[in-house]
Design an enzyme around this catalytic site. Structure first.
Site, short mmCIF file in Angstrom:
data_model
loop_
_atom_site.label_atom_id
_atom_site.label_comp_id
_atom_site.label_asym_id
_atom_site.label_seq_id
_atom_site.Cartn_x
_atom_site.Cartn_y
_atom_site.Cartn_z
N LYS A 13 0.79 -0.90 0.28
CA LYS A 13 0.16 0.03 0.34
C LYS A 13 0.78 1.31 0.21
O LYS A 13 0.48 2.19 -0.50
CB LYS A 13 -0.70 0.29 1.40
CG LYS A 13 -1.57 -0.75 1.36
CD LYS A 13 -3.11 -0.42 2.42
CE LYS A 13 -2.57 -0.31 4.06
NZ LYS A 13 -1.34 -1.98 4.44
N ARG A 88 -9.63 1.01 9.57
CA ARG A 88 -9.28 0.08 9.82
C ARG A 88 -10.20 -1.17 10.21
O ARG A 88 -10.27 -2.12 10.92
CB ARG A 88 -7.50 0.09 10.73
CG ARG A 88 -6.05 -0.79 10.06
CD ARG A 88 -5.67 -0.85 11.09
NE ARG A 88 -4.32 -1.62 10.70
CZ ARG A 88 -3.51 -0.78 10.34
NH1 ARG A 88 -3.53 0.62 9.33
NH2 ARG A 88 -2.27 -1.17 9.77
N ARG A 127 10.91 -7.37 5.27
CA ARG A 127 10.57 -5.49 6.31
C ARG A 127 11.58 -6.36 7.47
O ARG A 127 11.94 -5.14 7.48
CB ARG A 127 9.15 -5.51 5.48
CG ARG A 127 9.85 -3.89 6.32
CD ARG A 127 8.41 -3.23 5.26
NE ARG A 127 6.60 -3.74 6.16
CZ ARG A 127 5.27 -3.41 5.94
NH1 ARG A 127 5.19 -2.93 5.20
NH2 ARG A 127 4.78 -3.91 6.39
N ARG A 135 10.64 -0.91 12.85
CA ARG A 135 9.22 -1.23 12.42
C ARG A 135 9.66 -2.28 13.91
O ARG A 135 9.46 -3.42 13.35
CB ARG A 135 9.12 -1.46 11.31
CG ARG A 135 8.56 -1.14 10.22
CD ARG A 135 7.43 0.39 10.25
NE ARG A 135 6.09 -0.72 10.61
CZ ARG A 135 4.81 -0.92 9.57
NH1 ARG A 135 5.09 -0.20 8.61
NH2 ARG A 135 4.95 -1.92 9.69
N ARG A 146 -1.24 -9.62 14.09
CA ARG A 146 -1.74 -8.30 13.16
C ARG A 146 -2.75 -9.10 11.38
O ARG A 146 -3.60 -8.30 11.20
CB ARG A 146 -0.90 -7.68 11.99
CG ARG A 146 0.64 -7.42 13.22
CD ARG A 146 1.46 -6.23 12.83
NE ARG A 146 1.26 -5.05 12.11
CZ ARG A 146 1.56 -4.63 10.57
NH1 ARG A 146 2.65 -5.00 10.72
NH2 ARG A 146 1.48 -3.48 11.05
P1 AMP Z 1 0.56 0.32 9.85
O1 AMP Z 1 1.57 0.99 9.68
O2 AMP Z 1 -0.13 0.38 8.91
O3 AMP Z 1 0.72 -1.14 9.24
O4 AMP Z 1 0.00 0.65 11.45
C1 AMP Z 1 0.94 -0.12 12.35
C2 AMP Z 1 0.12 0.18 13.91
O5 AMP Z 1 -0.48 0.79 13.59
C3 AMP Z 1 -0.95 -1.24 13.64
O6 AMP Z 1 -0.73 -2.17 13.87
C4 AMP Z 1 -1.93 -0.54 14.96
O7 AMP Z 1 -1.86 -1.55 15.87
C5 AMP Z 1 -1.79 0.59 13.91
N1 AMP Z 1 -2.81 1.30 13.49
C6 AMP Z 1 -2.59 2.40 12.28
N2 AMP Z 1 -3.67 2.93 11.69
C7 AMP Z 1 -4.61 1.88 12.22
C8 AMP Z 1 -6.27 2.60 12.48
N3 AMP Z 1 -6.10 3.08 11.40
N4 AMP Z 1 -6.69 2.03 13.50
C9 AMP Z 1 -6.08 1.00 14.74
N5 AMP Z 1 -5.01 1.28 14.83
C10 AMP Z 1 -4.29 1.56 13.46
#
Ligand code: AMP
Length: 188
Positions: A13, A88, A127, A135, A146
């Site tokens: 993405k 999400r 990654r 990360r 996840r």
């Molecule tokens: P990402 O970088 O989008 O994979 O997000 C990393 C982490 O941030 C996720 O595993 C969640 O813990 C938190 N997170 C990111 N976006 C959201 C969202 N829209 N709602 C809830 N938690 C989020």
């Protein structure tokens, strides 16, 4: 143009969003990046979300919605935005539409990047190996969590947009250029 890029962790993405930013002069809004910035800055919010993110669980809808509402009303979003990693949960999707309606805006298209689970595991583990320091949430231990969170909480969001006839799916198992081409053919 206001878009949502939808897909499980590791689907590409972020990569596709960056390509679309140049093409349409719009901004990328990644809630994950925003949360990681909060952690880096040492803010109260950052402290509150750190351990939740490390477990691979979701941050509360209330926190996420207030972050998003503030962000999409910023000056640089006037031309449009790509939401990456948001919404999400079903509740986030419904609340987003309410927020946008009040601003006289709407989501134009939702692009789902489809990736087979084996490939996904390989990508995300790669990654994790490449960026251990940035990360912490990417290690393979919490990966399963996840993916489960994605299936339980996030897949209903897909159905929400399917019903609204805004959902388009592309095959994310092709090379980056081909995925971009498929996305552009939906948008142009
Ligand atoms: P990402 O970088 O989008 O994979 O997000 C990393 C982490 O941030 C996720 O595993 C969640 O813990 C938190 N997170 C990111 N976006 C959201 C969202 N829209 N709602 C809830 N938690 C989020």
């Amino acid at each position: 143009m206001n878009l949502i890029l939808f897909g499980p962790p590791g689907a590409g993405k972020g990569t596709q969003a960056k390509l679309l930013i140049d093409k349409f002069s719009i901004v990328q809004i990644s809630t994950g990046d925003m949360l990681r910035e909060e952690i880096k800055s040492g803010s109260d919010l950052g402290d509150a979300v750190k351990s939740i993110m490390e477990r691979g669980d979701l941050i509360s809808d209330e926190i996420i919605m207030s972050m998003i509402e503030k962000r999409i009303t910023s000056e640089d979003c006037k031309n449009g935005f790509i939401l990456d990693g948001f919404p999400r949960t079903y509740k986030q999707a419904v609340n987003l539409d309410l927020v946008l309606k009040n601003l006289n805006l709407k989501i134009d298209n939702v692009i789902e990047i489809n990736v087979n689970e084996d490939l996904l595991l390989k990508r995300i583990i790669k990654r994790a190996a490449e960026s251990k320091t940035t990360r912490d949430d990417d290690n393979s231990k919490i990966l399963k969590n996840r993916i489960n969170v994605y299936k339980n909480e996030t897949l209903p969001v897909l159905e929400y947009y399917r019903e609204l006839k805004k959902l388009h799916s592309v095959n994310g198992m092709q090379d980056i250029e081909k995925v971009s081409k498929d996305i552009l053919s939906i948008l142009c």
